[in-house]
Structure formats: C-alpha cells, structure tokens
Design a protein around this motif. Structure first.
Motif, PDB file in Angstrom:
ATOM      1  N   TYR A 384       0.833  -1.212   0.000  1.00 33.81           N
ATOM      2  CA  TYR A 384       0.000   0.000   0.000  1.00 33.81           C
ATOM      3  C   TYR A 384       0.856   1.245   0.000  1.00 33.81           C
ATOM      4  O   TYR A 384       1.943   1.254   0.577  1.00 33.81           O
ATOM      5  N   ARG A 413      -8.773   7.024   4.768  1.00 30.48           N
ATOM      6  CA  ARG A 413      -8.949   6.471   6.116  1.00 30.48           C
ATOM      7  C   ARG A 413      -8.604   7.536   7.129  1.00 30.48           C
ATOM      8  O   ARG A 413      -7.608   8.245   6.975  1.00 30.48           O
ATOM      9  N   ALA A 417      -7.826   6.052  12.900  1.00 33.33           N
ATOM     10  CA  ALA A 417      -8.119   4.617  12.770  1.00 33.33           C
ATOM     11  C   ALA A 417      -7.080   3.906  11.906  1.00 33.33           C
ATOM     12  O   ALA A 417      -7.218   2.720  11.603  1.00 33.33           O
ATOM     13  N   LEU A 418      -6.033   4.634  11.528  1.00 33.66           N
ATOM     14  CA  LEU A 418      -5.058   4.068  10.588  1.00 33.66           C
ATOM     15  C   LEU A 418      -4.312   2.876  11.185  1.00 33.66           C
ATOM     16  O   LEU A 418      -4.143   1.838  10.532  1.00 33.66           O
ATOM     17  N   GLU A 420      -5.207   0.852  13.508  1.00 32.66           N
ATOM     18  CA  GLU A 420      -6.105  -0.301  13.645  1.00 32.66           C
ATOM     19  C   GLU A 420      -6.205  -1.060  12.317  1.00 32.66           C
ATOM     20  O   GLU A 420      -6.156  -2.283  12.265  1.00 32.66           O
ATOM     21  N   TRP A 421      -6.317  -0.286  11.210  1.00 34.11           N
ATOM     22  CA  TRP A 421      -6.396  -0.921   9.893  1.00 34.11           C
ATOM     23  C   TRP A 421      -5.054  -1.554   9.530  1.00 34.11           C
ATOM     24  O   TRP A 421      -4.994  -2.695   9.055  1.00 34.11           O
ATOM     25  N   ALA A 422      -3.976  -0.808   9.782  1.00 40.85           N
ATOM     26  CA  ALA A 422      -2.658  -1.248   9.315  1.00 40.85           C
ATOM     27  C   ALA A 422      -2.213  -2.548   9.981  1.00 40.85           C
ATOM     28  O   ALA A 422      -1.504  -3.345   9.380  1.00 40.85           O
ATOM     29  N   THR A 424      -3.783  -5.098  10.400  1.00 41.33           N
ATOM     30  CA  THR A 424      -4.258  -6.259   9.640  1.00 41.33           C
ATOM     31  C   THR A 424      -3.325  -6.592   8.479  1.00 41.33           C
ATOM     32  O   THR A 424      -3.451  -7.644   7.861  1.00 41.33           O
TER      33      THR A 424
END
Ligand code: ATP
Ligand code: MG
Length: 427
Positions: A384, A413, A417-418, A420-422, A424
């Motif tokens: 990404y 995003r 909340a970055l 939390e997403w990252a 994954t």
C-alpha cells in the motif's frame, strides 16, 4: 577521486536483499536451538595463538597453514583470528567453570577466519554455526546433536544430504590401530605424497582423509579403526545409530572419516551434499572428550559440531523455492515537506503496532514529484501507499492506495483509525 578500497580477498560483503536470507536462517537457528534448550555462547574473535595450536592441533591444516596470526603491537602477545570456535568455547568453559553444576548445551554463530584459496564455498572469512554439549559422556547427546543438525537442514527445506559417521574409539584402541596403520603406510611409501610423508609419524590418521586422488586406492585398503574397537566403544557407536534410526535420520558408516587428534573419541560425523562440488561438507563434528585436559581443564566429556553457513545458504539457493525479498507493508508518500511532522508521528504509531513502513525521503530541496514518489513506492515492494496529501490531512485523513492487487483502489482512512487498519497488514 581517491583510490577505491576493496574488501580483502576471500572475505564477503553480505548485502540486501541477500542479507534477508541470512536473517531468515539465523531466526530459524535461534528458534530451533531454543526448542532443544541450547543456550547461546559468544566468545571473542581474537584468542591467544596457543589456544589453537593446542586445541585445534599442531598437525592440522588449520594450524599448519591457515591461521591469521599476528603480534599485538602494544604488548607483543601472539594472537590469532579464530579459525574455529570449539577451542574458544572450551577455554571459556574452563575459565568460568561453566560445568560446575552439571552439563551445558551451547551454540554459537559467527565469523571464522582461515587463509585458504578462495573458491565457491571456501572463503577466508566465513560463518559457522556450532553446537557444543559439555559434560555428558553418553551416546544420547551424540545422537541428539546429530538429530539437531538434521532437523535444522531439513527445516530449511534441504534435501539429498547424507550423514556419514565413524567411531574413533578410545586412545588405547587408537594406538593399536595407529601401529597397524603406520606399518601399512610404510609398505606403500611410494604412493605417499609430501603431506602424507610428513604426517606419517606425527598424525597418520589424517592421511586417511587425504583429498589426493592418487592416494585414494591405497587409503581404501588401509586397516580400519572399526576393527580395533572394544566392546564399550562398539556399544557407544551402536547406541548412537539406534537413536538416529528412531529419529528417522539415515546414516552410513565411513571408515575413513577421522579427526586425527588424540583428544577425539568415539563418534565423528559429517553431513554432506553432492550438489556443491568439492565443498560439499556442510557440517562436521564429533566427540572430543580429551580437549578440556589439553587446554588445562579438568577431564570433561564433550561433543559438538560446526556448520558452514555459506554452504548451507548456497544449497538453499539451489534447492529451495524462490525466496521473497522482504518488502515493507506500506510506503508513505509525502507531497510536501510541511507535512513531515505529522507524517513521522503517524508512522511511529504504525511501527509501534508492528507495521513495517518506509517513508519517502526527499532530494534535499523538496520531496519530489508525486510521479517519482509513486515509482519509489512501487519499487519498494510495499502493498500500500499512504498518501499524506495536504487536503486529506486537513480533514484528519490519509489516502490509502493498493499497489499490488491490480485494482489500484484508493480509499480515505481517518488518521485516528489508521493503526487499527494497518495492523491487519502485518507480514
Ligand atoms: P573442508 O574439508 O571443507 O576444508 P574442514 O574439515 O576444514 O572442511 P571444519 O573445520 O570441520 O571443516 O568446519 C566445519 C564446517 O565449516 C565445514 O564442514 C564447512 O561447512 C565449513 N567451512 C570450513 N572451512 C570453510 C571455509 N574456508 N569457507 C566456508 N566454509 C567453511
Ligand atoms: Mg579445511
């Protein structure tokens, strides 16, 4: 321009992406050693020369012609860059009385130095992994060590490695064999090369592991140490073999496999591949019950092996599936240097969560065009791109663009909340 300085001949730089293979190997080693309850030992790279003269042996190739030795300019001490690490481990064990409360299982990884003719699989600085078990006399630790080496190589995905083993018995058995051996070699004096002539009385066993093709046939017919072993030595050998069978490690006896020094006893072994030409021995080891005394310690049984990591990795390259060069999870695109404080703080938070992020670095007078930044993002291998554009940042967001799945999808995003997403993404 000033004159270039190159690395010393036979000494290699280990560079990315290849260095990732080394890390991969070292991680596997540490995990496996931990599962076998072996503990790391680190000894100095420089040791007194006398340690190797006595501990490796005066009549070995290493001491006769391969050591990097020098005099300490300040105090005149005779020093040597370690050509192997067993003597260093035993020195340290004696010096710190390591076995006072029982046996120890140890391992090390690090560079060794031998002045050899450089060629594939043979270098002047090379890396060895070694395992040494101190203080246990029984055949079960010989077997455990061999199983350990086998597990390691199999766990790296390597195939077609054979295990050769032999027994050197105990000193009295070796003396009887040695007499027969010297008599045999004297009968074949015409075939002996200069090395062998020299070793005939100093170290006749070593003639057995000659690499000279002209001597092979003569050596094949030499008296075998195995025929001189008594009941105790045979039992030791058979127990090791039985335990290897139980663990699914195939082995073969090679009666010419020797370590020609008096402090060796019982088990000796090598792990060999035919797929690396003449440098096919990956791992060599054996029991050295007499070494502690040779180095001034109390009698202490010991056994160990050393493995050449360049050779192991060369075989990994040849045999194992393709190796993916490491890539970051994300690449941070920074359109304007004004955003850097916010970018760097955000990336710190992502990294703290275990996400791997590479930040774009500018040219000194700017961050560079978006086009050139995207090129770098692509080349990094990241999955990404995180685009820290001024408009997004003003809204407390970043744009996340997929680089690898062919979609090129972009979503915004919220910065909050970055992480939390990252998480994954973690590779
Ligand atoms: P060889 O017969 O290949 O010279 P050796 O008997 O000198 O090996 P050891 O002293 O038993 O080797 O060292 C253990 C292992 O270290 C070897 O099996 C090999 O894998 C590796 N090794 C030894 N010397 C070198 C070198 N110069 N370069 C790279 N690896 C080496
Ligand atoms: Mg050698």
């Amino acid at each position: 321009m000033a004159e270039k300085i190159n690395a010393v001949k036979g000494m290699n730089d280990i560079l990315p992406p290849d260095s990732a293979r080394w890390e991969w190997l070292e991680d596997k080693v540490r995990a496996l050693m931990g599962r076998h309850a072996y503990r790391m030992i680190r000894t100095p790279i420089v040791e007194p020369t006398a340690l190797f003269v006595r501990g490796t042996g005066e009549t070995t190739d290493i001491v006769e012609k391969e050591m990097y030795s020098f005099e300490d300019r300040l105090n005149g001490e005779q020093l040597t860059l370690r050509p192997e690490n067993t003597p260093g481990v035993v020195r340290a064990a004696i010096e710190h009385n390591l076995t006072y409360d029982g046996g120890k299982r140890l391992y090390y990884m690090g560079p060794m130095f031998r002045h050899e003719r450089p060629q594939r699989g043979r270098y002047r600085q090379f890396y060895q992994l070694g395992a040494e078990v101190l203080g246990f006399p029984g055949p079960e630790v010989d077997a455990e060590l061999m199983v350990l080496a086998h597990r390691l190589l199999a766990g790296l995905g390597l195939r077609n490695i054979r295990v050769e083993m032999n027994s050197l018995g105990v000193p009295t058995e070796r003396r009887a064999h040695r007499e027969a051996l010297v008599a045999y070699f004297e009968q074949h004096g015409a075939v002996l090369d200069a090395d062998a002539q020299r070793r005939l009385h100093a170290n006749p066993l070593r003639i057995l592991d000659t690499k000279n093709p002209a001597m092979q046939e003569m050596v094949q017919g030499a008296p075998k140490l195995l025929d001189y072993l008594g009941e105790g030595s045979l039992k030791h050998l058979e127990t090791v073999q039985r335990l290897l069978d139980a663990c699914g490690v195939p082995w073969a006896v090679n009666a010419r496999l020797v370590r020609g020094l008096d402090y060796y006893s019982h088990t000796v072994f090598e792990f060999i591949t035919d797929e690396l030409g003449a440098q096919g021995t990956l791992c060599g080891g054996g029991r050295y019950d007499g070494l502690f005394e040779v180095l001034g310690g109390k009698p202490t049984p010991a056994v160990g092996w050393g493995m050449g990591l360049e050779r192991v990795l060369e075989l990994v390259r040849q045999q194992a599936a393709t190796f993916e060069a490491p890539a970051p999870d994300a690449y941070a695109i920074v359109p304007s240097a004004d955003a850097l404080p916010q970018v760097m703080a955000t990336l710190q938070a992502l990294r703290a969560e275990g996400v791997s992020v590479q930040m774009h670095a500018g040219s000194g007078d700017g961050m560079g065009s978006m086009k050139s930044q995207f090129k770098k993002a692509d080349a990094s291998g990241a999955r990404y791109a995180l685009i820290f554009g001024p408009d997004e940042l003003a809204q407390g967001a970043v744009t996340v663009k997929a680089l690898r799945d062919g979609s090129g999808a972009q979503v915004q995003r919220p910065l909050a909340a970055l992480a939390e997403w990252a998480v994954t993404l973690q590779s």
